[in-house]
Design an enzyme around this catalytic site. Structure first.
Site, PDB file in Angstrom:
ATOM      1  N   HIS A 400       0.831  -1.208   0.000  1.00 27.91           N
ATOM      2  CA  HIS A 400       0.000   0.000   0.000  1.00 27.91           C
ATOM      3  C   HIS A 400       0.869   1.262   0.000  1.00 27.91           C
ATOM      4  O   HIS A 400       0.712   2.139  -0.867  1.00 27.91           O
ATOM      5  CB  HIS A 400      -0.904  -0.029   1.235  1.00 27.91           C
ATOM      6  CG  HIS A 400      -1.804   1.151   1.388  1.00 27.91           C
ATOM      7  ND1 HIS A 400      -3.140   1.129   1.060  1.00 27.91           N
ATOM      8  CD2 HIS A 400      -1.568   2.420   1.837  1.00 27.91           C
ATOM      9  CE1 HIS A 400      -3.683   2.314   1.301  1.00 27.91           C
ATOM     10  NE2 HIS A 400      -2.747   3.117   1.777  1.00 27.91           N
ATOM     11  N   GLU A 401       1.782   1.340   0.950  1.00 29.84           N
ATOM     12  CA  GLU A 401       2.637   2.529   1.049  1.00 29.84           C
ATOM     13  C   GLU A 401       3.577   2.618  -0.156  1.00 29.84           C
ATOM     14  O   GLU A 401       3.914   3.718  -0.612  1.00 29.84           O
ATOM     15  CB  GLU A 401       3.430   2.515   2.347  1.00 29.84           C
ATOM     16  CG  GLU A 401       2.578   2.490   3.623  1.00 29.84           C
ATOM     17  CD  GLU A 401       1.579   3.630   3.706  1.00 29.84           C
ATOM     18  OE1 GLU A 401       1.793   4.677   3.066  1.00 29.84           O
ATOM     19  OE2 GLU A 401       0.571   3.478   4.426  1.00 29.84           O
ATOM     20  N   HIS A 404       1.764   4.467  -2.852  1.00 34.19           N
ATOM     21  CA  HIS A 404       1.841   5.924  -2.649  1.00 34.19           C
ATOM     22  C   HIS A 404       3.193   6.461  -3.118  1.00 34.19           C
ATOM     23  O   HIS A 404       3.267   7.476  -3.826  1.00 34.19           O
ATOM     24  CB  HIS A 404       1.682   6.255  -1.163  1.00 34.19           C
ATOM     25  CG  HIS A 404       0.288   6.199  -0.651  1.00 34.19           C
ATOM     26  ND1 HIS A 404      -0.768   6.829  -1.269  1.00 34.19           N
ATOM     27  CD2 HIS A 404      -0.231   5.596   0.456  1.00 34.19           C
ATOM     28  CE1 HIS A 404      -1.876   6.626  -0.573  1.00 34.19           C
ATOM     29  NE2 HIS A 404      -1.581   5.884   0.475  1.00 34.19           N
ATOM     30  N   HIS A 407       3.688   6.510  -6.842  1.00 24.42           N
ATOM     31  CA  HIS A 407       2.881   7.603  -7.396  1.00 24.42           C
ATOM     32  C   HIS A 407       3.649   8.919  -7.259  1.00 24.42           C
ATOM     33  O   HIS A 407       3.748   9.711  -8.208  1.00 24.42           O
ATOM     34  CB  HIS A 407       1.545   7.675  -6.650  1.00 24.42           C
ATOM     35  CG  HIS A 407       0.497   8.480  -7.333  1.00 24.42           C
ATOM     36  ND1 HIS A 407      -0.778   8.628  -6.832  1.00 24.42           N
ATOM     37  CD2 HIS A 407       0.510   9.211  -8.494  1.00 24.42           C
ATOM     38  CE1 HIS A 407      -1.483   9.390  -7.636  1.00 24.42           C
ATOM     39  NE2 HIS A 407      -0.723   9.771  -8.647  1.00 24.42           N
TER      40      HIS A 407
END
Length: 615
Positions: A400-401, A404, A407
């Site tokens: 998940h991180e 981020h 991105h």
């Protein structure tokens, strides 16, 4: 590294810590840059004397003044961001060090002073005629690239920007505006003493942090005790907390009216250029697809062998945590394999970063709990973790991180500073996309029925928490704001009544609520950041659609996804997602997410039967 005890920060191996040298070599270099920023700030009075719409429009050197101010704005913003991120990361890694706390306070004070001194710039910029702004931007070398998107966004915001004097007043009031949120945080995290709860492992302090773990405790009596004890404290202070939330909503409504918006929701959605119909569509579609959610709670009741499903039964895992030892390095390899459909550049960049300085991996004393991704334009996209090798959930957290951070990596690489930062509306897309891809990979690779059931149970709980629960929250806070805008004051009794209606609607006929269940609406900190939570629901809807599109598509679908990652802040979020093939202005992505959830429940029922668990 398997931790048997929690080390002090100075005992952690450097290879397990993030490498902050891409920001500053050490604290002394940070100090020098803070001094340099103070010197930079001294230029503001001189710029203020010459930067006015008359000088820019009429004087021969108007273009040079215009260029100088834009360069100053960009340079000071980059320097402030870098100073803050370094301080923030140092404090997050060790909050027991007073120097770290002091450093963060100093940069925040510098930021507030700068904002107040430079508050005249945007209103003065917006006094310049639109065609003149566009003409001058085009005459600056690389002006369209550096300032084009940023200036167009300011032009769009022009109707809601106030005068120099009014903007300065609002800037000086910003700290006061945070009083409801700050007071709520101090009250619930510091002043409220919830006591301890006896568990099979011994007495556990009941706090906002331990609450979630206690709600997952296999002992129903323990869950019930924690639930009743926790909400008894909120009940005793419900008038105070309701007053704080009412104050926050009243501020939202007042600020929207001051700036000329039609409503608090319109004001909150305006910066992202998200039409209010997106919000309404989300709630409408979810309300039309509550049957799978109700089926999920019925399944919970059956699997847990309960006569009545209570509010303290909804978080206990349906399937016990699979005992799987995954080292940090193995987790990185799993994530790399799961994201292989995105190609070598993505997977190599991510794995090299996760292993080479992006991540602060393990828990230490004084370290902030949880996980986050945070970085500056010129540094690594850093990740804070508290990774545990025996918790499979932490592998998903790392994925998940990592989403981020990738991105952020693509955004910074493909955009100038003033238009690299993507919105929160988009942020949860890249992160939950990675989780979806990891779930797909582990589901295919695992021939173990227990693992399959665990993964499906984990996936179902995630979708409930992110898609359904956040939509319920979004519906609640919109109701609170519309009540105030319609002239109805918010009271504890009214807030509880409105929240209970939503609890009964979303949880369905299987749930038996406690008298205090509707106090939940008074304990959610996200409500103090108005119209924020809906972005989690739209984010997971978009990411699920994108994961399906990438996995079932080819080169074009993959490149469409990269086009989204690279857009950063150069496009408004709905437009950016549209370039990836997902139109969030339409109900289809949310409808597809609801159908996916229904299919997950179907598979979960079968998987539970396959493991001998009654379903």
């Amino acid at each position: 590294m398997k931790q048997t005890s929690i080390p002090d920060r100075n005992e952690v191996k450097p290879s397990d810590c993030w490498d902050l040298s891409t920001l500053y070599a050490d604290d002394r270099e940070w100090e020098k840059d803070l001094e340099a920023f103070s010197a930079l700030k001294e230029k503001i009075p001189g710029l203020k004397k010459v930067f006015c719409s008359e000088n820019i429009t009429d004087k021969k050197d108007g273009l040079e003044i215009f260029r100088e101010c834009l360069e100053f704005y960009s340079l000071s913003g980059r320097k402030l961001e870098k100073l803050y991120v370094y301080a923030h990361l140092k404090q997050s890694a060790d909050e027991s060090n007073p120097e770290n706390i002091k450093r963060t306070g100093r940069v925040l004070m510098a930021y507030s002073a700068f904002e107040a001194d430079f508050s005249w710039f945007i209103p003065e910029f917006q006094k310049i005629p639109e065609d003149k702004i566009r003409s001058m931007v085009s005459q600056i070398p690389d002006g369209e690239k550096l300032y084009g998107v940023w200036s167009e966004k300011l032009i769009r915001e022009k109707p809601h920007i106030l005068s120099d004097k009014e903007e300065k007043i609002l800037a000086l009031m910003q700290e006061s505006f945070r009083t409801p949120q700050n007071t709520f945080s101090i009250l619930t995290n510091v002043d409220m003493n919830f006591g301890t709860v006896e568990t099979a492992e011994g007495a556990v302090p009941l706090t906002q942090t331990t609450w979630s773990k206690l709600m997952e405790n296999p002992s129903r009596e323990t869950r019930k005790t924690a639930y009743k004890q926790f909400y008894a404290h909120f009940s005793s202070l419900q008038m105070t907390i309701a007053s704080l939330y009412a104050g926050s909503v009243n501020q939202d409504v007042a600020n929207a009216r001051i700036r000329g918006y039609t409503s608090a929701r319109a004001a909150a959605l305006f910066p992202d250029k998200v039409d209010e119909s997106v919000y309404d569509n989300l709630i409408k579609v979810i309300n039309s697809n509550l049957e799978p959610l109700h089926r999920y709670y019925a399944l919970r009741k059956k699997v847990l062998k309960l006569d009545e499903l209570r509010h303290y039964d909804v978080y206990v895992p349906l399937v016990k945590e699979i005992k799987r030892h995954t080292t940090y390095e193995q987790a990185v390899e799993l994530i790399k394999n799961a994201l292989a459909p995105l190609g070598e550049e993505y997977t190599e960049t991510l794995s090299n970063g996760l292993l080479g300085g992006w991540v602060d991996r393990y828990e230490n004393r004084g370290k902030r709990s949880g996980a986050f991704s945070s970085g500056a334009y010129t540094g690594y996209p850093y990740i804070l973790l508290n990774y545990k090798e025996d918790v499979l959930r932490d592998v998903f957290t790392l994925a998940h991180e990592g989403g981020h951070s990738m991105h952020s990596w693509y955004s910074a690489k493909n955009n100038p500073f003033l238009s690299y930062e993507y919105t929160i509306f988009e942020a949860e897309v890249a992160s939950t996309f990675n989780e979806d891809m990891l779930f797909r990979y582990l589901s295919k690779e695992s021939g173990n029925p227990e693992m399959k059931a665990f993964l499906l149970s984990h996936r179902a709980a995630d979708i409930v928490a992110t898609l359904y629960r956040q939509t319920m929250f979004a519906e609640y806070e919109h109701k609170a704001h519309t009540l105030v805008e319609g002239g109805t004051p918010l009271t504890a009794e009214l807030l509880r009544s409105e929240y209970r209606k939503l609890l009964e609607k979303y949880f369905g006929p299987e749930m038996v609520f406690e008298e205090e269940s509707d106090l939940e609406g008074l304990r959610i900190p996200h409500f103090y950041n108005a119209y924020y939570v809906y972005k989690y629901a739209t984010g997971i809807s978009a990411s699920m659609a994108l994961a399906e599109r990438v996995c079932s598509g080819g080169e074009k679908e993959r490149e469409d996804y990269f086009r989204f990652l690279k857009s950063g802040g150069s496009r408004y979020p709905v437009e950016a997602l549209r370039t990836a093939g997902i139109d969030m202005s339409r109900p289809e992505p949310v409808e597809a997410a609801c159908k996916t959830f229904a299919s997950v429940i179907d598979e979960l029922e079968k998987a539970l039967e396959g493991t001998g668990t009654p379903a």
